[in-house]
Motif scaffolding. Structure first.
Motif, PDB file in Angstrom:
ATOM      1  N   LEU A 102       0.818  -1.214   0.000  1.00  0.00           N
ATOM      2  CA  LEU A 102       0.000   0.000   0.000  1.00  0.00           C
ATOM      3  C   LEU A 102       0.853   1.265   0.000  1.00  0.00           C
ATOM      4  CD1 LEU A 102      -2.818  -1.050   2.516  1.00  0.00           C
ATOM      5  CD2 LEU A 102      -2.917  -0.995   0.011  1.00  0.00           C
ATOM      6  N   GLU A 103       1.898   1.270   0.839  1.00  0.00           N
ATOM      7  CA  GLU A 103       2.741   2.460   0.917  1.00  0.00           C
ATOM      8  C   GLU A 103       3.434   2.735  -0.415  1.00  0.00           C
ATOM      9  OE1 GLU A 103       2.612   0.806   5.144  1.00  0.00           O
ATOM     10  OE2 GLU A 103       2.719   0.016   3.098  1.00  0.00           O
ATOM     11  N   GLU A 104       3.842   1.667  -1.104  1.00  0.00           N
ATOM     12  CA  GLU A 104       4.512   1.828  -2.391  1.00  0.00           C
ATOM     13  C   GLU A 104       3.584   2.472  -3.429  1.00  0.00           C
ATOM     14  OE1 GLU A 104       6.675  -1.311  -0.172  1.00  0.00           O
ATOM     15  OE2 GLU A 104       4.590  -0.760  -0.502  1.00  0.00           O
ATOM     16  N   LEU A 105       2.294   2.225  -3.284  1.00  0.00           N
ATOM     17  CA  LEU A 105       1.311   2.821  -4.192  1.00  0.00           C
ATOM     18  C   LEU A 105       1.013   4.283  -3.856  1.00  0.00           C
ATOM     19  CD1 LEU A 105      -1.298  -0.074  -4.517  1.00  0.00           C
ATOM     20  CD2 LEU A 105       0.225   0.770  -6.303  1.00  0.00           C
ATOM     21  N   GLY A 106       1.410   4.677  -2.655  1.00  0.00           N
ATOM     22  CA  GLY A 106       1.143   6.043  -2.221  1.00  0.00           C
ATOM     23  C   GLY A 106      -0.021   6.159  -1.259  1.00  0.00           C
ATOM     24  N   VAL A 107      -0.506   5.014  -0.752  1.00  0.00           N
ATOM     25  CA  VAL A 107      -1.608   5.021   0.212  1.00  0.00           C
ATOM     26  C   VAL A 107      -1.079   5.439   1.579  1.00  0.00           C
ATOM     27  CG1 VAL A 107      -3.340   3.620   1.391  1.00  0.00           C
ATOM     28  CG2 VAL A 107      -2.865   3.243  -1.041  1.00  0.00           C
TER      29      VAL A 107
ATOM     30  N   ILE B 284      -1.112   5.464   5.562  1.00  0.00           N
ATOM     31  CA  ILE B 284      -1.515   4.596   6.667  1.00  0.00           C
ATOM     32  C   ILE B 284      -1.357   5.362   7.969  1.00  0.00           C
ATOM     33  CG2 ILE B 284      -1.137   2.398   7.841  1.00  0.00           C
ATOM     34  CD1 ILE B 284      -2.028   2.047   4.967  1.00  0.00           C
ATOM     35  N   ASP B 285      -2.397   5.361   8.786  1.00  0.00           N
ATOM     36  CA  ASP B 285      -2.352   6.028  10.088  1.00  0.00           C
ATOM     37  C   ASP B 285      -2.747   5.025  11.165  1.00  0.00           C
ATOM     38  OD1 ASP B 285      -2.317   7.824  12.198  1.00  0.00           O
ATOM     39  OD2 ASP B 285      -4.280   8.675  11.714  1.00  0.00           O
ATOM     40  N   ARG B 286      -1.780   4.634  11.959  1.00  0.00           N
ATOM     41  CA  ARG B 286      -2.010   3.677  13.059  1.00  0.00           C
ATOM     42  C   ARG B 286      -2.747   2.428  12.554  1.00  0.00           C
ATOM     43  NH1 ARG B 286      -4.618   8.045  17.002  1.00  0.00           N
ATOM     44  NH2 ARG B 286      -5.280   8.757  14.930  1.00  0.00           N
ATOM     45  N   THR B 287      -2.205   1.834  11.533  1.00  0.00           N
ATOM     46  CA  THR B 287      -2.655   0.589  10.893  1.00  0.00           C
ATOM     47  C   THR B 287      -3.970   0.727  10.133  1.00  0.00           C
ATOM     48  OG1 THR B 287      -3.993  -0.464  12.654  1.00  0.00           O
ATOM     49  CG2 THR B 287      -1.584  -0.690  12.812  1.00  0.00           C
ATOM     50  N   HIS B 288      -4.477   1.942   9.962  1.00  0.00           N
ATOM     51  CA  HIS B 288      -5.699   2.146   9.201  1.00  0.00           C
ATOM     52  C   HIS B 288      -5.410   2.958   7.942  1.00  0.00           C
ATOM     53  CE1 HIS B 288      -7.450   1.029  13.087  1.00  0.00           C
ATOM     54  NE2 HIS B 288      -8.517   0.667  12.388  1.00  0.00           N
ATOM     55  N   VAL B 289      -6.129   2.644   6.874  1.00  0.00           N
ATOM     56  CA  VAL B 289      -5.973   3.354   5.612  1.00  0.00           C
ATOM     57  C   VAL B 289      -6.697   4.697   5.701  1.00  0.00           C
ATOM     58  CG1 VAL B 289      -6.491   3.328   3.142  1.00  0.00           C
ATOM     59  CG2 VAL B 289      -5.791   1.218   4.294  1.00  0.00           C
ATOM     60  N   VAL B 290      -6.011   5.762   5.335  1.00  0.00           N
ATOM     61  CA  VAL B 290      -6.589   7.106   5.366  1.00  0.00           C
ATOM     62  C   VAL B 290      -7.429   7.303   4.100  1.00  0.00           C
ATOM     63  CG1 VAL B 290      -6.117   9.582   5.401  1.00  0.00           C
ATOM     64  CG2 VAL B 290      -4.673   8.001   6.718  1.00  0.00           C
ATOM     65  N   THR B 291      -8.693   7.692   4.286  1.00  0.00           N
ATOM     66  CA  THR B 291      -9.593   7.909   3.151  1.00  0.00           C
ATOM     67  C   THR B 291     -10.333   9.233   3.315  1.00  0.00           C
ATOM     68  OG1 THR B 291     -11.496   6.834   4.207  1.00  0.00           O
ATOM     69  CG2 THR B 291      -9.990   5.413   2.953  1.00  0.00           C
ATOM     70  N   ASP B 292     -10.978   9.669   2.231  1.00  0.00           N
ATOM     71  CA  ASP B 292     -11.872  10.813   2.338  1.00  0.00           C
ATOM     72  C   ASP B 292     -13.284  10.305   2.621  1.00  0.00           C
ATOM     73  OD1 ASP B 292     -12.924   9.871  -0.046  1.00  0.00           O
ATOM     74  OD2 ASP B 292     -12.235  11.551  -1.270  1.00  0.00           O
TER      75      ASP B 292
ATOM     76  N   TYR C 208     -15.639   9.694   0.783  1.00  0.00           N
ATOM     77  CA  TYR C 208     -16.131   8.742  -0.213  1.00  0.00           C
ATOM     78  C   TYR C 208     -15.293   7.461  -0.257  1.00  0.00           C
ATOM     79  CZ  TYR C 208     -19.181  12.435  -1.969  1.00  0.00           C
ATOM     80  OH  TYR C 208     -20.155  13.397  -2.087  1.00  0.00           O
ATOM     81  N   CYS C 209     -14.480   7.258   0.777  1.00  0.00           N
ATOM     82  CA  CYS C 209     -13.637   6.061   0.904  1.00  0.00           C
ATOM     83  C   CYS C 209     -12.513   6.008  -0.119  1.00  0.00           C
ATOM     84  CB  CYS C 209     -14.475   4.781   0.814  1.00  0.00           C
ATOM     85  SG  CYS C 209     -15.627   4.568   2.188  1.00  0.00           S
ATOM     86  N   ARG C 210     -12.193   7.125  -0.772  1.00  0.00           N
ATOM     87  CA  ARG C 210     -11.098   7.177  -1.719  1.00  0.00           C
ATOM     88  C   ARG C 210      -9.771   7.301  -0.973  1.00  0.00           C
ATOM     89  NH1 ARG C 210     -14.378  11.546  -5.317  1.00  0.00           N
ATOM     90  NH2 ARG C 210     -14.034  12.681  -3.366  1.00  0.00           N
ATOM     91  N   THR C 211      -8.784   6.550  -1.426  1.00  0.00           N
ATOM     92  CA  THR C 211      -7.480   6.536  -0.754  1.00  0.00           C
ATOM     93  C   THR C 211      -6.534   7.600  -1.274  1.00  0.00           C
ATOM     94  OG1 THR C 211      -6.541   4.970  -2.353  1.00  0.00           O
ATOM     95  CG2 THR C 211      -7.673   4.042  -0.421  1.00  0.00           C
ATOM     96  N   GLY C 212      -6.903   8.252  -2.365  1.00  0.00           N
ATOM     97  CA  GLY C 212      -5.991   9.192  -3.000  1.00  0.00           C
ATOM     98  C   GLY C 212      -5.238   8.568  -4.154  1.00  0.00           C
ATOM     99  N   VAL C 213      -5.323   7.245  -4.254  1.00  0.00           N
ATOM    100  CA  VAL C 213      -4.745   6.526  -5.380  1.00  0.00           C
ATOM    101  C   VAL C 213      -5.889   6.188  -6.338  1.00  0.00           C
ATOM    102  CG1 VAL C 213      -3.531   4.438  -6.122  1.00  0.00           C
ATOM    103  CG2 VAL C 213      -2.906   5.569  -3.970  1.00  0.00           C
TER     104      VAL C 213
END
Length: 290
Positions: free
Chosen positions: A105-110, A112-120, A122-127
């Protein structure tokens, strides 16, 4: 049984095994059980659990666990002193950790905050094209929230118009212990912290004929309104079947219902839901059956 943590998951397990007859102890680092719930509801639930034989140690920390052949020795710190207690089994329920390791995930640019994926919202990760839903996307960690997010993301991918984001403050929290606990919106303390001048209504189960007939006279419904606009800011319940009743207030918040709408609504009799009406009436000094 030792249960570490008294959030929804910890209390559900503790209540379940206590009901089955296990000698159950709950250790909570905060000053009360179910710490995310309204303080009055937490205190009510605490008394009910202790009445059922559960031992609750608030403001306490499990410092160490020693595994034995057929037992676990827990070193529990309370009031500055460490006490050793023996248990057959320990359940740790101190939080939820996302399984995000080794997924790239990190390699894709996602992020991660305290083992959770950060989203907006609309559940978009930014990728581009990558979404995260459910527990991995953070609080509230609820099945109905995850399911709704899944539908929302499917609609987005399908190119649907007018897709509405999930609003955490309008999602009901339900704890399936005995007595049940349910809530939506702000607690009394949160409403005050946000600067609202509020009106609060309460109604006890003992004042409801259906609750008495069911043999469930212990419980409470609490409602919180914005004094200026009449907006329903929050609703909090403890007692039989409150996880069913809370949806009425969830719909009310979604429709931006005011206290006037709720007071003028006719609730069927005899039902537990009448307590929802009475709690609203109580907030405006119009309660009938108390």
């Amino acid at each position: 049984l030792l249960v570490i943590g008294s959030g929804a998951i910890g209390i559900e397990f503790a209540s379940f095994y206590n009901t089955l007859g296990a000698d159950t102890t709950v250790v909570e680092v905060m000053d009360r059980v179910l710490p995310v719930e309204d303080e009055e509801i937490s205190k009510f639930a605490h008394k009910a659990f202790e009445k059922q034989g559960m031992k609750i140690m608030a403001k306490s920390i499990v410092k160490q666990l020693d595994r034995g052949k057929d037992k676990v020795t827990a070193h529990i710190e309370a009031n500055g002193k460490v006490e050793k207690m023996e248990f057959d089994t320990v359940i740790s329920a101190v939080g939820i950790v996302g399984n995000v390791e080794n997924l790239g995930l990190e390699e894709l640019g996602v992020k991660i905050d305290r083992t959770h994926v950060v989203t907006d919202e609309y559940c978009r990760t930014g990728v581009e094209g990558l979404y995260a839903i459910g527990d991995i996307a953070g609080a509230p960690w609820l099945a109905h929230k995850a399911s709704h997010e899944g539908v929302m993301v499917a609609d987005l991918i399908a190119g649907q118009n007018n897709v509405h984001p999930v609003k955490p403050e309008s999602i009901a929290g339900c704890t399936y212990c005995h007595p049940q606990v349910a809530s939506v919106g702000y607690t009394e303390a949160q409403a005050k912290e946000k600067g609202y001048k509020i009106k609060v209504g309460r109604f006890p189960f003992i004042g409801n004929g259906k609750a008495i007939a069911l043999g469930e006279p212990e419980g409470m419904v609490k409602t919180i309104f914005d004094e200026k606009t009449g907006e329903l800011l929050g609703a909090h319940m403890v007692g039989a079947e409150v996880t069913e009743m809370i949806q009425g207030y969830v719909i009310g918040r979604k429709l931006e219902t005011t206290e006037e709408d709720l007071m003028e609504t006719v609730f069927p009799h005899p039902t537990l839901s009448e307590m929802m009406h009475e709690s609203v009436l109580d907030a405006y000094d119009r309660v009938i059956h108390m």
